[in-house]
Design a protein around this motif. Structure first.
Motif, PDB file in Angstrom:
ATOM      1  N   ALA A 184       0.833  -1.214   0.000  1.00 19.13           N
ATOM      2  CA  ALA A 184       0.000   0.000   0.000  1.00 19.13           C
ATOM      3  C   ALA A 184       0.860   1.253   0.000  1.00 19.13           C
ATOM      4  CB  ALA A 184      -0.924  -0.014   1.211  1.00 19.13           C
ATOM      5  N   MET A 185       1.957   1.230   0.751  1.00 20.57           N
ATOM      6  CA  MET A 185       2.845   2.390   0.778  1.00 20.57           C
ATOM      7  C   MET A 185       3.534   2.576  -0.568  1.00 20.57           C
ATOM      8  SD  MET A 185       4.035   4.992   2.420  1.00 20.57           S
ATOM      9  CE  MET A 185       3.871   4.784   4.208  1.00 20.57           C
ATOM     10  N   ALA A 186       4.008   1.488  -1.152  1.00 20.57           N
ATOM     11  CA  ALA A 186       4.662   1.580  -2.460  1.00 20.57           C
ATOM     12  C   ALA A 186       3.697   2.123  -3.516  1.00 20.57           C
ATOM     13  CB  ALA A 186       5.203   0.219  -2.875  1.00 20.57           C
ATOM     14  N   ASP A 187       2.463   1.644  -3.503  1.00 16.87           N
ATOM     15  CA  ASP A 187       1.462   2.127  -4.460  1.00 16.87           C
ATOM     16  C   ASP A 187       1.204   3.616  -4.254  1.00 16.87           C
ATOM     17  OD1 ASP A 187       1.193  -0.385  -5.554  1.00 16.87           O
ATOM     18  OD2 ASP A 187      -0.649  -0.883  -4.464  1.00 16.87           O
ATOM     19  N   HIS A 188       1.125   4.036  -3.008  1.00 17.42           N
ATOM     20  CA  HIS A 188       0.857   5.441  -2.695  1.00 17.42           C
ATOM     21  C   HIS A 188       1.970   6.339  -3.224  1.00 17.42           C
ATOM     22  CE1 HIS A 188      -0.190   9.080  -0.618  1.00 17.42           C
ATOM     23  NE2 HIS A 188       0.848   9.000   0.202  1.00 17.42           N
ATOM     24  N   ILE A 189       3.218   5.956  -2.973  1.00 14.45           N
ATOM     25  CA  ILE A 189       4.346   6.777  -3.416  1.00 14.45           C
ATOM     26  C   ILE A 189       4.445   6.759  -4.933  1.00 14.45           C
ATOM     27  CG2 ILE A 189       6.864   7.020  -3.348  1.00 14.45           C
ATOM     28  CD1 ILE A 189       6.687   5.908  -0.455  1.00 14.45           C
TER      29      ILE A 189
END
Length: 229
Positions: free
Chosen positions: A213-218
């Protein structure tokens, strides 16, 4: 309590309010830095830092030899983006690449170490982002976003990762400000939803989901700035 807000940040907030209430109107040239610094009661270096923050957020634009002007309301095109202020050291592309690697791993660690207080704080930061965007308080919007990411980074037990994050924090923070001038309503709604997915993964103690989720957000934030990572 002692107010520990940096002088430049307080000045940026004051100038933003002056723009919002039409003390300085769209397309108006701001007073000289000497006059403006005296008016705000701050040093010229602090004023310059405040103006850099506002320029990154798309609220003013400086033209060499002409001065600093208030920009018109509304999202800009990516091609109108102000110069990346760290360009002589690192490209924005390289910073986003580091950010996606570093923060995705930090989110994975946070899934194992975040407390209920952390989850509640992250939810409040996200709510603050949403409220600030609704009234176009861009400084508060970004400050809440920065607090969200810092809270997650603080949960890692890996001291070297924590030190690395602190070392590059100014660069990472700038990648959070940089896309704001051309962030449209639907993208901000998506960004807030991405924050809530990260929170849900942390609350469920799911390291894979938190990292993803963090990778997708960034990655999506980078795309908003015209960067592919």
């Amino acid at each position: 309590m002692i107010d520990r807000t940096p002088v430049s940040q307080a000045a940026a907030r004051k100038l933003q309010q002056m723009i919002h209430d039409d003390t300085f109107a769209a397309d108006e040239k701001l007073p000289s830095q000497r006059v403006l610094a005296e008016r705000l009661g701050i040093s010229r270096p602090s004023l310059r830092e405040a103006l850099l923050t506002l320029e990154t957020l798309g609220q003013v634009r400086t033209f060499p030899g002409r001065g600093t002007f208030v920009t018109k309301n509304g999202a800009r095109r990516v091609s109108d983006n102000p110069d990346w202020r760290y360009g002589e050291e690192h490209s924005i592309q390289s910073v986003f690449e580091v950010r996606i690697l570093l923060e995705a791993r930090l989110a994975r660690h946070a899934a194992a170490h975040a407390t209920l207080d952390d989850i509640q704080a992250l939810a409040e930061f996200t709510d603050r982002m949403e409220r600030a965007w609704a009234v176009q308080d861009l400084i508060e919007n970004v400050e809440a976003d920065l607090a969200f990411h810092r809270r997650i980074a603080a949960k890692t037990p890996n001291t070297l990762l924590a030190q690395t994050y602190d070392h590059v924090a100014a660069l990472l923070s700038e990648t959070q400000r940089q896309p704001i001038p051309f962030t449209r309503e639907e993208r901000m709604s998506e960004s807030i939803a991405e924050h809530r997915r990260i929170i849900a993964a942390l609350d469920q103690r799911d390291p894979e989901a938190a990292e993803r989720a963090m990778a997708d957000h960034i990655r999506n934030t980078a795309a908003c700035a015209g960067i592919t990572v």
